[in-house]
Design an enzyme around this catalytic site. Structure first.
Site, PDB file in Angstrom:
ATOM      1  N   ASP A  86     -10.704  -0.522 -20.383  1.00  0.00           N
ATOM      2  CA  ASP A  86     -10.567  -1.186 -19.087  1.00  0.00           C
ATOM      3  C   ASP A  86      -9.515  -2.276 -19.196  1.00  0.00           C
ATOM      4  OD1 ASP A  86     -11.185  -2.870 -16.615  1.00  0.00           O
ATOM      5  OD2 ASP A  86     -12.699  -1.300 -16.438  1.00  0.00           O
ATOM      6  N   ASP A 102      -4.910  -1.431 -19.789  1.00  0.00           N
ATOM      7  CA  ASP A 102      -4.760  -0.718 -18.525  1.00  0.00           C
ATOM      8  C   ASP A 102      -4.605   0.771 -18.831  1.00  0.00           C
ATOM      9  OD1 ASP A 102      -4.000   0.373 -16.102  1.00  0.00           O
ATOM     10  OD2 ASP A 102      -2.539  -1.198 -15.634  1.00  0.00           O
ATOM     11  N   LYS A 167     -14.540   8.941  -9.859  1.00  0.00           N
ATOM     12  CA  LYS A 167     -14.674   8.356  -8.531  1.00  0.00           C
ATOM     13  C   LYS A 167     -13.486   8.749  -7.652  1.00  0.00           C
ATOM     14  CE  LYS A 167     -16.000   4.037  -7.982  1.00  0.00           C
ATOM     15  NZ  LYS A 167     -15.941   2.541  -8.004  1.00  0.00           N
TER      16      LYS A 167
END
Length: 224
Positions: A86, A102, A167
């Site tokens: 993350d 990232d 997601k």
């Protein structure tokens, strides 16, 4: 609220919603770092994607709710079966190798592969989400872009028969991404777990049965 003076209305409403959210209360009581843990719990309870001994990659892991659930359910004698990444920092979780980076950076996939130490993941999870702009079409395109990055990584690393969960926003995976998922996985479906707030535009695309590599013969492959 007495502390609301000088605070933006949106911030006050968010705090009120958090205080009244039963999933927030459940997460605190159970020791999970976020209510999002229950999204993965509910998906896994229904589809059994996490099993003991499975190697899991968690993309967009902070603050660590999904890594906690994956660590509990995929727990085995293997050292650190969960690899997470993350852009935000994340406190240590037993059994999790965390990379503070990232995921969209060019070097991130290779760092994850190095952390896997020669293992192929059985499950790639992606709760990656961009900062929202408030413009639904723009936000949708951004999150689909992140889902595509996650899918590319999954296809590069997943073990045959593996699972990919990512997601997306309402409208789901679309266009070339959906075609690619149906080509490369035996089953593809959209899932909105109960823990996902009804007003939220988020949903998840779940692809199971990774074929082991890209194929020319696309089929409908799923339940969309």
């Amino acid at each position: 609220m007495k502390t609301a003076r000088g605070r933006k209305l949106s911030s006050t409403l968010w705090i009120q919603r958090q205080l009244n959210d039963p999933y927030v209360q459940k997460a605190r009581a159970a020791g999970y770092r976020s209510r999002a843990a229950y999204k993965l719990i509910e998906i896994d309870d229904r589809f059994s994607i996490l099993k003991p001994g499975r190697v899991v990659v968690d993309l967009g892991a902070a603050p660590g709710g999904w890594s906690q659930v994956a660590g509990e359910r995929a727990k085995s004698s293997r050292a650190k079966p969960i690899v997470a990444i993350d852009i935000l920092p994340m406190d240590h979780i037993e059994g999790v190798t965390f990379l503070h980076q990232d995921f969209s950076e060019d070097s991130a996939p290779d760092r994850l592969i190095e952390a896997l130490d020669g293992r192929r993941p059985d499950v790639v999870l992606s709760d990656l989400a961009p900062e929202t702009t408030g413009h639904r079409a723009t936000d949708h395109l951004r999150i689909v872009g992140l889902a595509e990055l996650a899918y590319d990584f999954a296809c590069r690393t997943l073990a045959p028969g593996g699972t990919f969960l990512a997601k997306v926003y309402q409208g789901g995976a679309e266009g070339e991404l959906l075609v690619a998922l149906r080509r490369d996985f035996r089953s593809v479906r959209h899932v909105k777990p109960p823990a996902s707030r009804p007003a939220s535009p988020e949903t998840y695309v779940l692809a199971t049965g990774f074929r082991g590599g890209p194929r020319e013969d696309a089929d409908d492959g799923g339940d969309l």
